[in-house]
Design a protein around this motif. Structure first.
Motif, PDB file in Angstrom:
ATOM      1  N   GLU A  76      13.232  25.835 -10.857  1.00 16.63           N
ATOM      2  CA  GLU A  76      14.006  26.548 -11.470  1.00 16.63           C
ATOM      3  C   GLU A  76      14.816  25.899 -12.954  1.00 16.63           C
ATOM      4  OE1 GLU A  76      17.006  27.995  -8.810  1.00 16.63           O
ATOM      5  OE2 GLU A  76      15.604  29.400  -7.663  1.00 16.63           O
ATOM      6  N   ALA A  77      14.801  24.852 -12.712  1.00 18.85           N
ATOM      7  CA  ALA A  77      15.331  23.909 -14.074  1.00 18.85           C
ATOM      8  C   ALA A  77      14.214  23.799 -15.091  1.00 18.85           C
ATOM      9  CB  ALA A  77      15.827  22.770 -13.820  1.00 18.85           C
ATOM     10  N   ILE A  78      12.932  24.304 -15.110  1.00 20.70           N
ATOM     11  CA  ILE A  78      12.042  24.231 -15.892  1.00 20.70           C
ATOM     12  C   ILE A  78      11.634  25.605 -16.204  1.00 20.70           C
ATOM     13  CG2 ILE A  78       9.957  23.325 -16.541  1.00 20.70           C
ATOM     14  CD1 ILE A  78      10.228  21.399 -14.211  1.00 20.70           C
ATOM     15  N   PRO A  79      11.691  26.234 -17.513  1.00 27.14           N
ATOM     16  CA  PRO A  79      11.310  27.555 -18.115  1.00 27.14           C
ATOM     17  C   PRO A  79       9.886  27.744 -18.077  1.00 27.14           C
ATOM     18  CG  PRO A  79      11.766  26.032 -19.855  1.00 27.14           C
ATOM     19  CD  PRO A  79      12.060  25.272 -18.857  1.00 27.14           C
ATOM     20  N   ASP A  80       9.537  28.958 -17.404  1.00 26.96           N
ATOM     21  CA  ASP A  80       8.306  29.402 -17.281  1.00 26.96           C
ATOM     22  C   ASP A  80       7.532  29.499 -18.710  1.00 26.96           C
ATOM     23  OD1 ASP A  80       8.466  29.547 -14.615  1.00 26.96           O
ATOM     24  OD2 ASP A  80       9.545  31.641 -14.765  1.00 26.96           O
ATOM     25  N   HIS A  81       8.171  29.641 -19.599  1.00 28.12           N
ATOM     26  CA  HIS A  81       7.610  30.070 -20.877  1.00 28.12           C
ATOM     27  C   HIS A  81       8.387  29.515 -22.068  1.00 28.12           C
ATOM     28  CE1 HIS A  81       5.885  33.558 -23.779  1.00 28.12           C
ATOM     29  NE2 HIS A  81       5.339  32.135 -24.129  1.00 28.12           N
ATOM     30  N   ILE A  82       7.698  28.686 -22.860  1.00 32.47           N
ATOM     31  CA  ILE A  82       8.661  28.118 -23.813  1.00 32.47           C
ATOM     32  C   ILE A  82       7.875  28.372 -25.475  1.00 32.47           C
ATOM     33  CG2 ILE A  82       9.573  26.544 -22.519  1.00 32.47           C
ATOM     34  CD1 ILE A  82       7.659  24.227 -23.767  1.00 32.47           C
ATOM     35  N   TYR A  83       8.673  28.302 -26.479  1.00 32.73           N
ATOM     36  CA  TYR A  83       8.094  28.583 -27.719  1.00 32.73           C
ATOM     37  C   TYR A  83       8.286  27.404 -28.416  1.00 32.73           C
ATOM     38  CZ  TYR A  83       8.277  33.583 -26.698  1.00 32.73           C
ATOM     39  OH  TYR A  83       8.202  35.030 -26.202  1.00 32.73           O
ATOM     40  N   VAL A  84       7.270  27.018 -29.172  1.00 35.01           N
ATOM     41  CA  VAL A  84       6.819  25.642 -29.926  1.00 35.01           C
ATOM     42  C   VAL A  84       6.767  26.192 -31.505  1.00 35.01           C
ATOM     43  CG1 VAL A  84       6.163  23.405 -30.106  1.00 35.01           C
ATOM     44  CG2 VAL A  84       6.578  24.439 -27.916  1.00 35.01           C
ATOM     45  N   CYS A  85       7.385  25.390 -32.491  1.00 33.71           N
ATOM     46  CA  CYS A  85       6.785  25.692 -33.755  1.00 33.71           C
ATOM     47  C   CYS A  85       5.432  24.746 -34.055  1.00 33.71           C
ATOM     48  CB  CYS A  85       7.751  25.318 -34.571  1.00 33.71           C
ATOM     49  SG  CYS A  85       9.173  26.239 -34.693  1.00 33.71           S
TER      50      CYS A  85
END
Length: 416
Positions: free
Chosen positions: A30-39
């Motif tokens: 739960e402390a790690i997001p399922d989806h992240i955005y990176v430039c």
């Protein structure tokens, strides 16, 4: 006996360790997001509370670059709507695989932060049904003509095939129909249905359906951001109807200037609110509302308004959920009459929040804001949250029992 006791305690220890392991593992996930955005071209930045590292199997490239070198990018799973999506593994201490995370590689984004309190007006798409009721007919008998036929939350879109857009049009259709059955076309949870309702003639010789309805709404809220092109997002949550609790379906909406008349300060158990007057008319028109969604309201600013705003406001880089830290941040708002930054502290970040509008929890530290409002009040929804020179979210809710504490939505969710 000793053997039995030793075996019993051993089993207890095993069970206890298993429970602790399962709890710890679940907490870690739960402390790690399922989806992240990176430039594009930047390494993923994870400000997490757990010691995990990302294993990169592919360079972080944009969708355009990947289309040229698709064969070399084994970790790329898809290119959707011009966004490259990769699956990357998070490892505990850089060794033990813990979780696979979807990474969307996008071009660097920035938006103007607004923080302006605005007037909001919207017309429903059809006539919204609030409730049904009994009607006293010409003989003095109570009748419920629409009960179990028309439901709260329905939208009346037509009567006998003639489109209905306002309360007045519905009233006229009922009066013209008199005692004959009236076929109402309803929109109910995305489906179109027809129901027949027979109007009741009252002792005043009027015809009624026994339906309480509304066809518009008005209120105040805060604009969160707008783009260089003039597309705006506001509120951080949708506009719902107080009677039905449902999200309003808006056919047409507009933003206007407003004047703040006063602030009802928040107290424990009694959230405060902004009180103001909306100035309607073309000279106060700010823009049009295109969408009312669970993430906020969206539309386009008037060209003249956009030019004036851009001359005054600051443009911020987007800060994504994995970059947020539990530390000092700021709310941007003009509730004092001038746009100002008010200090808050972020208490927790919930990547898996069941309510998307409550991903960020914070409390207000700023003495000026506490003196002015008592904390977070109704009308401040949409106020941008700034941290480390980035816009990371918007205020959405206040805790009823503690107006100093509130919730916010991640800015990436609003931008979706």
């Amino acid at each position: 006996m000793r053997f039995f006791c030793a075996r019993f305690y051993k089993n207890v220890v095993v069970i206890y360790c298993s429970i602790v392991f399962c709890f710890s593992y679940t907490t870690l996930l739960e402390a790690i997001p399922d989806h992240i955005y990176v430039c594009e071209g930047k390494a993923p930045e994870l400000n997490l509370r757990v010691p995990v590292r990302i294993e990169q199997k592919a360079l972080l490239k944009s969708a355009a670059a990947l289309q040229e070198q698709r064969a070399q990018e084994e970790a790329v799973t898809a290119v959707k709507n011009g966004i490259a999506e990769q699956i990357i593994t998070c490892k505990l201490f850089g060794i033990i695989p813990i979780k696979e995370v979807k990474v969307s590689v996008i071009s660097a984004q920035s938006v103007y932060a607004s923080g302006r309190v605005i007037g909001i007006y919207g017309q429903t798409d059809g006539v919204l049904v609030l409730k049904t009721s009994e009607v006293l007919d010409e003989e003095g008998t109570l009748i419920s003509p629409a009960e179990n036929k028309v439901l709260p939350g329905d939208y009346i879109c037509a009567a006998n095939g003639v489109p209905i857009g306002t309360k007045e049009e519905l009233i006229e259709a009922v009066q013209q129909n008199e005692k004959e059955k009236l076929v109402l076309t309803l929109e109910r949870k995305g489906k179109s249905i027809d129901v027949a309702v027979k109007p009741v003639c009252t002792q005043e010789n009027k015809y009624l359906l026994g339906i309480w309805v509304k066809d518009d709404m008005a209120g105040i809220g805060t604009m969160t951001y707008y783009t260089r092109e003039g597309n705006f997002g506001a509120l951080g949550h949708g506009i719902g109807d107080g009677e039905t609790g449902e999200l309003l379906t808006i056919a047409e909406g507009r933003l206007y200037n407003m004047r703040l008349l006063g602030i009802q300060k928040g107290e424990n158990g009694a959230p405060g609110e902004l009180e103001g007057i909306i100035y309607y008319g073309s000279e106060n028109y700010l823009g049009s509302i295109r969408t009312n969604s669970s993430m906020g309201i969206y539309g386009e600013l008037d060209e003249k308004c956009l030019a004036g705003y851009k001359a005054l406001d600051e443009c911020f880089e987007i800060g994504y959920m994995q970059q947020i830290v539990c530390d000092k941040a700021y709310i941007l708002s003009d509730i004092s009459g001038e746009t100002a930054y008010y200090e808050i502290s972020i208490d927790s970040v919930n990547y898996q929040a069941t309510d998307t509008n409550k991903g960020i929890q914070f409390h207000v530290d700023d003495p000026k804001l506490l003196e002015l409002t008592g904390g977070i009040v109704q009308g401040m929804s949409g106020s941008p949250i700034i941290q480390d020179g980035r816009i990371i979210g918007a205020v959405t809710h206040v805790l009823v029992n503690d107006p100093k504490r509130g919730y916010g939505i991640f800015i990436e969710n609003m931008l979706q």
